[in-house]
Motif scaffolding. Structure first.
Motif, short mmCIF file in Angstrom:
data_model
loop_
_atom_site.label_atom_id
_atom_site.label_comp_id
_atom_site.label_asym_id
_atom_site.label_seq_id
_atom_site.Cartn_x
_atom_site.Cartn_y
_atom_site.Cartn_z
N ILE A 30 0.80 -1.31 -0.02
CA ILE A 30 0.16 0.18 -0.15
C ILE A 30 1.09 1.44 0.23
O ILE A 30 1.85 1.43 1.04
N LEU A 31 1.15 2.01 -0.86
CA LEU A 31 1.27 3.16 -1.40
C LEU A 31 0.96 4.28 0.05
O LEU A 31 -0.79 4.40 0.19
N ASP A 32 1.86 4.80 1.11
CA ASP A 32 1.49 5.98 2.14
C ASP A 32 0.83 7.15 1.23
O ASP A 32 -0.34 7.77 1.58
N ASP A 33 1.49 7.27 0.10
CA ASP A 33 1.16 8.74 -0.53
C ASP A 33 1.21 8.48 -2.15
O ASP A 33 1.86 8.11 -2.41
N PRO A 34 -0.31 8.27 -2.30
CA PRO A 34 -0.75 8.12 -4.08
C PRO A 34 -0.02 8.82 -4.77
O PRO A 34 0.43 8.50 -5.79
N ALA A 35 0.88 10.42 -4.36
CA ALA A 35 1.63 10.89 -5.25
C ALA A 35 2.94 10.54 -5.57
O ALA A 35 3.64 11.10 -6.22
N MET A 36 3.56 9.19 -5.27
CA MET A 36 4.72 8.49 -5.09
C MET A 36 5.21 8.67 -6.78
O MET A 36 3.91 8.29 -7.19
N SER A 37 6.54 8.89 -6.86
CA SER A 37 6.46 9.12 -8.63
C SER A 37 7.26 7.48 -8.65
O SER A 37 7.90 6.93 -8.21
N LEU A 38 6.30 7.27 -9.86
CA LEU A 38 8.09 5.47 -10.31
C LEU A 38 8.98 6.22 -10.16
O LEU A 38 9.64 7.16 -10.98
N GLY A 39 9.70 5.04 -10.26
CA GLY A 39 11.61 4.97 -10.24
C GLY A 39 11.47 5.97 -8.95
O GLY A 39 13.19 5.59 -9.05
N GLN A 40 10.94 5.64 -7.94
CA GLN A 40 11.10 6.26 -6.73
C GLN A 40 12.32 5.47 -5.87
O GLN A 40 11.14 3.98 -6.08
N LYS A 41 13.20 5.74 -4.84
CA LYS A 41 12.99 4.52 -4.04
C LYS A 41 12.71 4.95 -3.06
O LYS A 41 12.62 5.77 -2.45
N VAL A 42 11.67 3.74 -2.24
CA VAL A 42 10.77 3.59 -1.50
C VAL A 42 11.10 2.78 -0.50
O VAL A 42 11.83 2.36 -0.49
#
Ligand SMILES: Nc1ncnc2c1ncn2[C@@H]1O[C@H](COP(=O)(O)OP(=O)(O)O)[C@@H](O)[C@H]1O
Ligand SMILES: [Mg+2]
Lengths: 660, 391, 363
Positions: B273-285
Motif C-alpha cells: 500500500i502506498l502511503d502517499d499515492p502521489a509517489m512517482s515511479l522509479g523512486q527509491k522507497v
C-alpha cells in the motif's frame, strides 16, 4: 567490615585529642579566665585585679554613656549586615547563575581576591578615597565643579558603615552563593506555574530555600562587625567609637581596667551566643529553614480558632519589618511613622484593587487575563532584571576601586600619601628597593623585611601545626564514632564565630595569668614573643583547616577506604595510600587558607604580642596610625601583588592536585 | 464539536549555543491544535523538543517565531503566572520546605483564595490522588509515587484549562507506572481537563492518549489517533519509533491508486500500500511491515493446523501462494528468542539476505509450533500490511 | 634579595659612619667600650624618635643588634610594661609615667658609673619633681603639645586654645586624656594636675561644650590628617608637627604654642626592672647623651634637646634654636606646666572621663 566499633571508637577519639587539648588550653580556658576576671575588681593599675567579686563591671557597661556605645555598635553592625545582604544576595545570585563554569569561577574569584589582600591596607585606601581632599572630593570639586566645598565623607559614621560593608561583603556573598548554587531554579518555575509572580516566587520559595546561606551570611557579617575596632578607628573619627574601641581602651589605657574590658568582651560573647542560637533555630534544620515562621504563627492562631484577616497580618508584618529597618537607619520616629503609613497605604490599596478584580471574576474554567496585573508583574520583572544587571557592576566596582586607587596612587608624585594627583612617578618604589625611606625614616625597608620575615615564620610554623592538627580532627570527626563528638564539633566551630577582639583579649589575659604563675613558681618570667602569636594563630586556624578538610572528606566516598581495608591494607597504610592522596587537595586548600589568615591577622596579634612582635600587619598598622610615609601606597601595592601571586599559584596547584 | 484549547501556529524555538556562534532549533515550525478535554500526547525521543514545546505553552520560554493561543487568545506577552495552565514537572519540583498540604495550597494562596476554602480544596485534591494520609509530610519524607501524586494534586487544585505533564511517570518503577497510567487516564476523563502529556514511551502514549503528535528534531512528523499512528505511519521515523518495524528498501515500479509494485534489490517484485499515492515511479522507497503481521512456515516438514490437524510444508506453501494479495519469500532463520507472550524470530530472506523480524504469538499447547535457527522457512504477509513510505 | 638590601644597608652605614667619625674629631666623642659584641638591645619607644643613623651607628660601634619596638601612646607603653608580657631593656616613658613606674617598682636604678655623659644635660632638666636625684631616669627629648593648622585654609591666625575651640572647620584633638583635660582645667582656672573629680568633670563639660568642630581624636597621626587635608587644625606633639612642616618645604602649615600655656613634657630614658641586658641599656643612654649624638637626634626629630653641651657647642640647627615652637622664649616657658603623676585613682578617673567624652562625641 573488619573494624570493630570499639576500635573505631578509640581511634576516632585519639585523632581528636591534640586539637581538643590545644583548643581547651588556648581557647576555652582563656575564655573562662576572662569571664573570671570580668567578675573581679580593678586594682592599682589597669592589669591588676582582685577581690571582691562584683558585677560592677557589667553594671558600668549597661549604664550611660557606655551603654549607648554598645547600642550604637549593635545598630551599626545590624546596618552593615542589612546592607551586605541587600548587595550580597543579588551578587551571589548573579555569580551562581553564570552558565559558563569559567565565567562563574572568575566572578567568584573577583569577590574573593580583594579579601586576600590585607584588611588594613584596603581600609586605609578608603582614607584616600573619602578624605576631604580625597579622590571623590577631588573629582566632584575640582574636576567636575559640582560642589564648592569638600563633602565631609571621612570621619563619619557613614564611612564606618562603608568600611564594614566593604570588609565583610565576601562573608555574606560566599555562604549565600553556596546556597543559591545548590538551589534548583525549577522551584521558581514551579512557583510561577502555580501563579506566583516574581515577588512571591522569591519570598515564598527561593528565599526560604536559601535561608541557611543567608543566615550564615548574617552571622558571619554581624559578629565581626560588632567587634570591629580597626575600621571605625581608621575611618570613623569621633563617630567611630564602637564597643571594640571601648574594649581596646580598657586594655591599653593608663586608666583602663582589664576587668571591665573583660566584661565588655563577655557581653560581646553573649551577643555572639544569641546570634548562634538564632542560626541554630533557623538554619541548622536539614529540611531547610523553618522559613514558615509566619506559617507557624498562623497555625498557632488556627489551633486556637483565632482568625486574623490576612490583610491585617500582612500589614503588621510589613510595618514591623519596614519600620525596624527605617528606624535603624534614620533613628527618626517621624520618618519611621511615615514609612509605616506608606506601607499600610500600599497594602490596603492593593487589597482594595484585588477585591474589585475578584468581583469581576467569572466561572472558574474560562479565564480572564487581567492586563493591569500582567503589566504590573512585567514591570516588577523588569525592575528585578535591571537590579540584577546593575548590582554586579556596582559591586565589583565597589570591591575593586580601593585596590585600584592604591595601585594608582603608588605612582603619585605627591609627597602626601593620599589626595591630589601630582604626576606620575616611581620614586616610592625606588625608595623601597633602595632601602631608603625618605627623610622621615619612621620605617626602613630592612625593618619592613624583618616584619615580613616574622610574619612568614609565624605563618609557616602555625600553618604546619594547624594543618596537621586540623586534618587529624577532621578524620576523627568524619570517620570515627565516639562519644562527645558533638562537643568536639562545637569546640571546633567556636573560634570561627568568635570576634577576633574577644579571642585576642582572652589570650592576653591568659598569658598574663600564666606568666604571673610561672614567675611565682620559678621566680623568672618568660619572654614569649613570636611563640605567643603562633599559638594564638594555631588556635583559630585549626578550625579553618578542619572546615576545609572536612568538606573534602564528606565529598569523598568512604567505600574507597573500605575497599582498601577489604583488600588487606591496615589502617595506617589505608590512610597513606588511599585517604591521604585523595584528601591532599583539601589539605592544601586548608593550609593555604590558614597561611593567608595568619598573614592577614592583625587584631589577635596586636593583643597577644603585647607590643613585642612586629608582623607585617602590625608594621602596616604602625604606618597607618603613627605617621603615613608616602611609600605606603607602594608597599601596599607590593603586598597586593604578592598575595595575588600566592592565590594564583595556589589555585593552579589546587587544580592540578584535584585533576591528578 | 469541542473548541480548540491550545493552538500552536508555526512555532519555532531557537537556542543559541555558547558564545552565540550557532543556534539550535529545539522546536521547528510546529503547528498543533489541541482540543478541549483532549488527552494529547507529545511523543518523541529524548532531545526532540517535547519539553521545550511544553515550556513555551506554560510560558517559561518565549517563542522565537510563531504564535501560541490558549482558548483563542494569544499569550505571547503573558507571563506563566497569568496563564491558565499548570504543569506537573518531570522532577515534580515540590517545594521541599513545605508539607504536602502547603504545597497544594500554595497555588490557591497565590489566587488569594480565603484560607479556609483553600485548605478544604487542597485536602479534597489530595483525597482525589489518594494521599489523605500524608498531608503533613514534607517531600523528603515521601516516596516517589507519593511525590508524584502531590505534584499532580498541586496542579489540579488550580482547576487549569490545560494541564501540562512532562514525563510525569518517568521516575516511577514499572508496576507503579502502569497503575498510574490508568489512574491518570481515568482522572482526565472524569475531570474533563485537557492534558498535554509529554513522553518518550510510545506504549504509554498509545495506551493513554486520544491523539499523539510524534516529534523528531524539533519537528512534528505526524499527528493522529494511536491507531492511525501505529497502523498508518507516514514516515519511516514514525514507523520505527512506534513499535517495531521491518524496513525493506526498493524501487517503485508500478502503481494503481494506493496499490504499488515494489522491486526489491534482488529483482523480486512485491505489492504494497502506498502511503502517499502521489509517489512517482522509479523512486527509491521503503516498505514497512510490522513483525506481528508477518508469519512463517517451514520449507520442509509439517505444520500444525488446529486440532490434531497437520499439513505438509509443501501443501501449506501451495495454499499460501494461491491466495491473492499474499507475499511469500523464502529465507533462513538464524535466531529465535523466547519473550513470553511471543516468539521472536529473525530471518534472512531473499538473495540479498534482507534481515527481517517475525513475531508469532505464543499460543501454547497444541497450536504451538517452534522453529530452530538454521531452518529454512518462508515468510509471508498480506499486501495491505506492507506500507510504502518515503525515506 | 635580602642580601642585596643588607649590602646596600652596609654601604649606607659606611657613608653615614664616616660623617659621624668626622664629627667625633671635633668633639671628644663617645666610644663604645668593648665586651658587648653579639648582644641584643630591646628598645621600646615612640615611632620616628631616633635619627636615621642613631641606631645603626650604635650597632656598628658596639657590634650589637638593636631591636626597636614602637608604641603609640603613653598609655600603651604603660599597659605593655605593666602586663609583663614583653621585656625591654630600655623604655622611653614620659615624666608622669616615670613616677608611676617607679612607684610600682617596674624600673631599676641607673648606673651613673657608665652614664658619665649625664654631665652634658641641662640643669633645667636635672633633678625633676617626678624623679628626684635622677635615680631612675635621664631626659631624652622634650617638647610641647601645641596646635598646628593649615594656613592655606584657615583665615587669620590661630594663636590660642580659645581660637581652636571656636574654629569653624574640621579639627582633631590629641588622644591623650591628661593633655586635653589639662587644657580645659587651665582655661577654667584650675590646676592642670587637678585630682578633684568635680574640677575634672567641669573640664569634661567644658571640652564637650567646645567639641562641635571635632572630627577625630588622633592618637599620633594628627599630622597626617593635617597633611592629607582631612583636618584644618590639629592638636599634636610639637615634634610630629614640626617634622611635617620641615618636610613640606612650604609655608602651608604653622605650629603654635597656645598663648594660654600648654603642657611641656619630657621623655626619659629608663631601664625596666625586668630588663635582660641593663648594662647595654646604660651604655646606650650614655651614647644618647653624647653631644653630637644628641644633636643629631634633635635635629632629626625637631624636638627640644636637654643636651646643654650640644646647644653650647652649636651642634643644634640654628633654625631650630630660633624657632619659638621648639625652644620657646622664657616668658612662654613660664606659662607651661608638667603633667605630673596624680595617682592611680585619679588616673583611672581621668581615663573614665576621657572615655565618656569619646562616647559622647560619637553620638
Ligand atoms: N536552555 C537551552 N539552551 C540550549 N539548548 C537547549 C535548551 N533547552 C533545550 N535545549 C536543546 O533543545 C533540544 C530539545 O530539548 P528538549 O525540549 O528538552 O527535548 P526533550 O524534552 O524532547 O527531551 C535539545 O537538543 C536541547 O539540547
Ligand atoms: Mg524532556
Amino acid at each position: 567490615m573488619n573494624v570493630s566499633p570499639g576500635r573505631s571508637d578509640s581511634r576516632g577519639a585519639i585523632l581528636s585529642l591534640p586539637s581538643v587539648i590545644w583548643l581547651v588550653i588556648f581557647f576555652a580556658i582563656p575564655l573562662f579566665i576572662m569571664l573570671g576576671v570580668s567578675l573581679l575588681t580593678r586594682g592599682g593599675n589597669p592589669s591588676d585585679y582582685g577581690t571582691p567579686l562584683t558585677l560592677q563591671n557589667y553594671k558600668d557597661i549597661f549604664t550611660e554613656p557606655l551603654v549607648s556605645t554598645l547600642l550604637r555598635s549593635i545598630r551599626i553592625a545590624l546596618q552593615s549586615t542589612i546592607i551586605c545582604f541587600v548587595i550580597g544576595y543579588p551578587l551571589a545570585v548573579f555569580i551562581s547563575t553564570r552558565q559558563n563554569t569559567l565565567v562563574r569561577q572568575f566572578s567568584l574569584f573577583l569577590v574573593i581576591l580583594p579579601f586576600w589582600t590585607n584588611f588594613l591596607v584596603r581600609t586605609y585606601s578608603w582614607q584616600i578615597i573619602l578624605g576631604r581632599r580625597g579622590v571623590i572630593n577631588e573629582i566632584l570639586q575640582n574636576q567636575l565643579g559640582l560642589i564648592d566645598s569638600p563633602l565631609q565623607l571621612i570621619n563619619t559614621e557613614g564611612a564606618v558603615l562603608l568600611g564594614l560593608v566593604y570588609g565583610f561583603l565576601p562573608f555574606m556573598v560566599l555562604p549565600i552563593y553556596a546556597s543559591v548554587e545548590r538551589f534548583n531554579f525549577h522551584m521558581v518555575e514551579a512557583a510561577h506555574d502555580l501563579g506566583a509572580n516574581d515577588w512571591y516566587a522569591f519570598w515564598k520559595v527561593m528565599f526560604p530555600m536559601t535561608l541557611p546561606g543567608v543566615v550564615a551570611g548574617w552571622i558571619l557579617v554581624f559578629i565581626p562587625a560588632i567587634g570591629a575596632f580597626v575600621t571605625p578607628d581608621l575611618l570613623g573619627g569621633t563617630e567611630g567609637f564602637m564597643v571594640g574601641n571601648l574594649i581596646t581602651r580598657q586594655f591599653r589605657d593608663n586608666g583602663g581596667s582589664w576587668p571591665r574590658g573583660s566584661a565588655a568582651s563577655i557581653v560581646l560573647m553573649i551577643m555572639v551566643g544569641i546570634s548562634l542560637f538564632i542560626y541554630q533555630r533557623f538554619a541548622s534544620d536539614e529540611s531547610y529553614a523553618r522559613a514558615g515562621f509566619t506559617d507557624r504563627i498562623n497555625r498557632w492562631l488556627e489551633e486556637r480558632h483565632i482568625r486574623i484577616p490576612s490583610l491585617l497580618s500582612s500589614i503588621v508584618f510589613w510595618v514591623l519589618l519596614v519600620g525596624f529597618v527605617v528606624y535603624l537607619f534614620t533613628l527618626n520616629w517621624t520618618q519611621t511613622g511615615t514609612a509605616a503609613a506608606v506601607v499600610t497605604a500600599i497594602l490596603v490599596g492593593i487589597n482594595i484593587y484585588q477585591r474589585r478584580m475578584e468581583r469581576h471574576k467569572t466561572e472558574s474554567r474560562s479565564y480572564e487575563i487581567n492586563p493591569w496585573s500582567v503589566r504590573r508583574d512585567l514591570w516588577l520583572r523588569r525592575i528585578g532584571k535591571w537590579g540584577l544587571a546593575f548590582n554586579p557592576i556596582f559591586s565589583y566596582f565597589f570591591l575593586w576601586s580601593p585596590i585600584f586607587i592604591l595601585v594608582l596612587y603608588s605612582f603619585n608624585a605627591s609627597r602626601r600619601a593620599g589626595g591630589r594627583w601630582e604626576g606620575f612617578s616611581t620614586v616610592w618604589y625606588d625608595n623601597i628597593f633602595s632601602g631608603v625611606a625618605g627623610s622621615r625614616s619612621n620605617y626602613s625597608t630592612e625593618e619592613m623585611l624583618e616584619a615580613v620575615e616574622t610574619s612568614l615564620i609565624i605563618g609557616v610554623v602555625g600553618t604546619i601545626i594547624a594543618t596537621i592538627l586540623g586534618t587529624m580532627v577532621s578524620l576523627s570527626l568524619e570517620r570515627g564514632v565516639f562519644r562527645g563528638k558533638r562537643w568536639v564539633d562545637g569546640l571546633l566551630y567556636l573560634p570561627i564565630v568568635i570576634p577576633d577582639i574577644t579571642m585576642g583579649i582572652s589570650l592576653l589575659v591568659f598569658f598574663k595569668v600564666v606568666f604571673d604563675l610561672i614567675e611565682n613558681i620559678t621566680g623568672s618570667r618568660p619572654f614569649p614573643g613570636i611563640a605567643n602569636v603562633a599559638i594564638a594563630h594555631i588556635a583559630f586556624n585549626i578550625s579553618f583547616v578542619a572546615i576545609v578538610v572536612r568538606a573534602r572528606l564528606t565529598d569523598m566516598n568512604p567505600r574507597y577506604e573500605e575497599a582498601a581495608r577489604d583488600l588487606g591494607a591496615n589502617e595506617w597504610r589505608t590512610f597513606w595510600r588511599i585517604t591521604y592522596p585523595l584528601l591532599l587537595p583539601g589539605i592544601v586548600a586548608g593550609a593555604l587558607l590558614a597561611f593567608t589568615l595568619s598573614l592577614d591577622d592583625f587584631v589577635i596579634t596586636f593583643f597577644v604580642s603585647g607590643g613585642s612582635v612586629t608582623t607585617l600587619t602590625v608594621f602596616v598598622w604602625g604606618l597607618v596610625k603613627r605617621g603615613v610615609p608616602p611609600e605606603i601606597n607602594a608597599i601596599s601595592t607590593l603586598m597586593i601583588l604578592a598575595s595575588t601571586t600566592l592565590v594564583l599559584i595556589s589555585s593552579l596547584f589546587q587544580r592540578n592536585a584535584s585533576r591528578g | 464539536m469541542p473548541g480548540i484549547d491550545v493552538e500552536l501556529k508555526s512555532v519555532t524555538k531557537e537556542f543559541s549555543t555558547r558564545r552565540g556562534e550557532t543556534t539550535v532549533k529545539a522546536v521547528d515550525n510546529v503547528s498543533l491544535q489541541i482540543m478541549d478535554g483532549e488527552f494529547f500526547a507529545l511523543l518523541g525521543p529524548s532531545g526532540c523538543g517535547k519539553t521545550t514545546t511544553l515550556r513555551m505553552i506554560a510560558g517559561f520560554e518565549n517563542t522565537s517565531s510563531g504564535e501560541i493561543l490558549i482558548r483563542g487568545k494569544p499569550v505571547q506577552d503573558v507571563p506563566p503566572f497569568h496563564r491558565p495552565v499548570n504543569t506537573v514537572f518531570q522532577d515534580y519540583a515540590l517545594f521541599p520546605h513545605m508539607t504536602a498540604l502547603q504545597n497544594v495550597m500554595f497555588g490557591l494562596e497565590m489566587e488569594r483564595v480565603p484560607r479556609q476554602e483553600a485548605r478544604d480544596r487542597a485536602v479534597k485534591a489530595l483525597e482525589l490522588v489518594q494521599l489523605s494520609a500524608a498531608v503533613n509530610r514534607k517531600p523528603a519524607a515521601m516516596s516517589g509515587g507519593q511525590q508524584q501524586r502531590v505534584a499532580l494534586a498541586r496542579a489540579l487544585v488550580k482547576n487549569p484549562t490545560v494541564l501540562l505533564l512532562d514525563e510525569p511517570l518517568g521516575a516511577l518503577d514499572l508496576k507503579l507506572r502502569k497503575a498510574m497510567q490508568y489512574e491518570l487516564k481515568e482522572m482526565q476523563k472524569r475531570l474533563g481537563i485537557t492534558f498535554i502529556y509529554v513522553t518518550h514511551d510510545q506504549e504509554e502514549a498509545l495506551t493513554m492518549a486520544d491523539r499523539i503528535a510524534v516529534m523528531d528534531h524539533g519537528k512534528v512528523l505526524q499527528v493522529g489517533t494511536p491507531e492511525e499512528i501505529y497502523e498508518k505511519p507516514h514516515t519511516r521515523f514514525v514507523a520505527d519509533f512506534i513499535g517495531e518495524t521491518n524496513f525493506i528498501t526498493g524501487t517503485l515500479k508500478e502503481k494503481s491508486g494506493t496499490q504499488g509494485q515494489i522491486e526489491l534489490p534482488d529483482g523480486l517484485c512485491v505489492s504494497a500500500i502506498l502511503d502517499d499515492p502521489a509517489m512517482s515511479l522509479g523512486q527509491k522507497v521503503t516498505m514497512a511491515i510490522r513483525p506481528e503481521k508477518i508469519s512463517l512456515i517451514p520449507k520442509t516438514g509439517t505444520i500444525k493446523r488446529g486440532d490434531h490437524q497437520e499439513v505438509s510444508a509443501e501443501q501449506a506453501l501451495a495454499d499460501l501462494t494461491n491466495q491473492p494479495n499474499m507475499v511469500v519469500i523464502p529465507g533462513v532463520l538464524w535466531n529465535s528468542i523466547y519473550i513470553g507472550t511471543d516468539m521472536r524470530y529473525i530471518a534472512e530472506i531473499g538473495e540479498t539476505k534482507q534481515e527481517i523480524v517475525v513475531r508469532i504469538q505464543n499460543f501454547g499447547g497444541r497450536f504451538d509450533q517452534r522453529y530452530e535457527p538454521g531452518q529454512s522457512i518462508y515468510v509471508y504477509w498480506v499486501t495491505e500490511n506492507a506500507r510504502v513510505l518515503l525515506d | 634579595m635580602h642580601k642585596f638590601f643588607t649590602l646596600l644597608g652596609v654601604i649606607i652605614l659606611l657613608a653615614v659612619s664616616m660623617t659621624a667619625t668626622m664629627a667625633q674629631d671635633e668633639i671628644a666623642g663617645w666610644v663604645c667600650p668593648a665586651g658587648y659584641e653579639g648582644q641584643t638591645l630591646r628598645i621600646f619607644s615612640w615611632s620616628t624618635y631616633v635619627a636615621e643613623d642613631t641606631i645603626p651607628n650604635f650597632e656598628e660601634s658596639c657590634g650589637v643588634k638593636v631591636e626597636y619596638y614602637e608604641f603609640g601612646s603613653n598609655d600603651e607603653l604603660m599597659a605593655v610594661i605593666r602586663s609583663g608580657i614583653a621585656r625591654y631593656d630600655l623604655a622611653v616613658p614620659s615624666e608622669a609615667n616615670i613616677a608611676r613606674l617607679t612607684g610600682e617598682g617596674l624600673l631599676q636604678p641607673l648606673d651613673f658609673s657608665i652614664i658619665t655623659n649625664v654631665k652634658n644635660v641641662s640643669e633645667k632638666f636635672l633633678n625633676p619633681p617626678y624623679d628626684p636625684g635622677n635615680v631612675y631616669s635621664v631626659p631624652y627629648q622634650w617638647g610641647t603639645a601645641g596646635i598646628a593648622y593649615d594656613a592655606t585654609i584657615v583665615d587669620g591666625e590661630i594663636g590660642s586654645w580659645e581660637d581652636l575651640f571656636n574654629y569653624d572647620g574640621p579639627v582633631a584633638w590629641i588622644d591623650d586624656s591628661r593633655t586635653m583635660l589639662s587644657v580645659a582645667l587651665l582655661l577654667l582656672g584650675y590646676d592642670p594636675n587637678s585630682k578633684n573629680p568635680d574640677e575634672i568633670q567641669e573640664a569634661k563639660d567644658y571640652l564637650l561644650a567646645h567639641s562641635d568642630n571635632v572630627d577625630a581624636i588622633a592618637s599620633e597621626n594628627g599630622q597626617d590628617m593635617l597633611l592629607r587635608g582631612d583636618m584644618d587644625v590639629v592638636v599634636e606633639w610639637s615634634g610630629d608637627l614640626l617634622q611635617i612642616i620641615e618636610d613640606c618645604e612650604c609655608d602651608d602649615f604653622v605650629y603654635v604654642i597656645p598663648e594660654e600655656g600648654t603642657n611641656i613634657w619630657v621623655d626619659n630614658m629608663a631601664v625596666p626592672a625586668n630588663a635582660e641586658n641593663p648594662r647595654l641599656a646604660m651604655e646606650f643612654i650614655n651614647y644618647i647623651l653624647d653631644p653630637q649624638v644628641g644633636a643629631d637626634l634633635s635635629n632629626f626629630t625637631s624636638y627640644g634637646s636637654p643636651n646643654q653641651a650640644a646647644i653650647d657647642a652649636g651642634l643644634i640647627d640654628e633654625s631650630a634654636l630660633n624657632n619659638p615652637g621648639i625652644y620657646p622664649p622664657e616668658e612662654t616657658l613660664q606659662k607651661m606646666y608638667f603633667l605630673l603623676d596624680v595617682g592611680a585613682e585619679a588616673d583611672q578617673y581621668y581615663t573614665e572621663v576621657w572615655n565618656d567624652i569619646l562616647a559622647a562625641l560619637s553620638e
